[in-house]
Design a protein around this motif. Structure first.
Motif, short mmCIF file in Angstrom:
data_model
loop_
_atom_site.label_atom_id
_atom_site.label_comp_id
_atom_site.label_asym_id
_atom_site.label_seq_id
_atom_site.Cartn_x
_atom_site.Cartn_y
_atom_site.Cartn_z
N ASP A 126 0.70 -1.14 -0.04
CA ASP A 126 0.12 -0.09 -0.06
C ASP A 126 0.77 1.45 -0.03
OD1 ASP A 126 1.04 -0.15 2.45
OD2 ASP A 126 -0.90 0.54 3.70
N ASP A 135 -3.54 -6.95 10.42
CA ASP A 135 -3.92 -6.63 9.08
C ASP A 135 -3.34 -7.61 7.96
OD1 ASP A 135 -4.63 -4.10 9.54
OD2 ASP A 135 -2.92 -3.01 9.03
N TYR A 138 -7.50 -6.13 4.38
CA TYR A 138 -6.07 -5.30 4.55
C TYR A 138 -5.17 -6.15 3.99
CZ TYR A 138 -9.02 -2.21 7.58
OH TYR A 138 -9.98 -1.56 7.79
#
Length: 261
Positions: free
Chosen positions: A37, A93, A99
């Motif tokens: 990310d 996560d 996630y």
């Protein structure tokens, strides 16, 4: 020292258990996986990770010293314990389908957790990470992601967040000509981020951009007092950037804010 370890362990365990049931769906876990990310939210989320880890580590270092550890051991164990605390979130996560564990987050956590080492190496903390927030209009477009109300937006809406690095102005002066409390602050933020991924954001008609700030600030750690309640107050105030005149630079050019927070 044992009492501090027991208290911190209890608070940490309770926080992790609560987080695992409230924030994450325990009935919808996946095998551990990573998710890159690092392009998202113009890396402002990474600033948040480093900021949080820094202040957790800084507080732990003070608590460890008060409990009897030497300054060297206090800062070492503060960095290790704070990195471990933040790493647990990455594990959650990594098990979540929504996630994924992020090496960028883990790196930001480690940088923040060991930044208080500057006080050990240099004799004082020259760099103070700080935070400021003003609500943005973009949270109304995706309230489920950017926050439905102010209590959620200050954490989720990256458009309204600004992260700062403040340092005492006398660092630039050999003769300490400036007041001890006066600081110089560099800030970083972003705007027009409705979607985290910049390509997805652009496809939906939003052109995100970075913002850089230059401002004065107040260093509350420079105020000496023997009163415990004032020490706590000064510590809390030093978490945030004081609203003062600020100069902003972005892709449109320069902009002056009489007061910015």
């Amino acid at each position: 020292m044992k009492r501090l370890i027991l208290v911190e362990s209890g608070v940490y365990a309770a926080s992790i258990i609560g987080l695992s049931y409230i924030w994450y769906d325990s009935d919808n876990r996946q095998s551990f996986h990573f998710y890159n990310d690092n392009k998202q939210w113009l890396q402002i989320d990474k600033m948040g990770h480093a900021y949080t880890a820094y202040h957790v580590s800084s507080l732990n270092a003070k608590l460890f010293q008060n409990a009897g550890l030497s300054k060297e051991k206090a800062y070492l164990w503060a960095g290790i314990s704070s990195s471990t605390m933040m790493l647990t979130i990455e594990v959650f996560d990594g098990l979540s389908p929504d996630y994924g564990a992020s090496w960028g987050d883990a790196l930001a956590n480690s940088i923040g957790a060991f930044l208080p080492y500057q006080e050990l190496l240099c004799g004082k903390a020259y760099i103070h990470p700080k935070y400021s927030f003003s609500p943005s209009p973009f949270s109304e477009l995706r309230p489920n992601v950017l926050g439905e109300n102010y209590s959620e937006q200050w954490l989720k809406d990256y458009n309204g967040q600004t992260y700062w690095l403040s340092t005492n102005l006398n660092i630039f002066s050999k003769n300490n000509i400036f007041p001890d409390f006066l600081a110089f602050s560099l800030g970083y933020g972003g705007d027009r981020m409705v979607y985290g991924d910049p390509d997805e954001n652009e496809m939906n008609g939003y052109d995100s951009y970075r913002q850089y700030y230059l401002s004065l600030d107040i260093d509350f750690s420079s105020f000496n007092t023997d009163k415990k309640w004032l020490k706590v107050l000064y510590y809390a105030l030093n978490l945030i950037k004081i609203p003062l005149p600020t100069l902003e630079y972005n892709k449109f050019g320069w902009k002056f804010h009489p007061i910015y927070f």
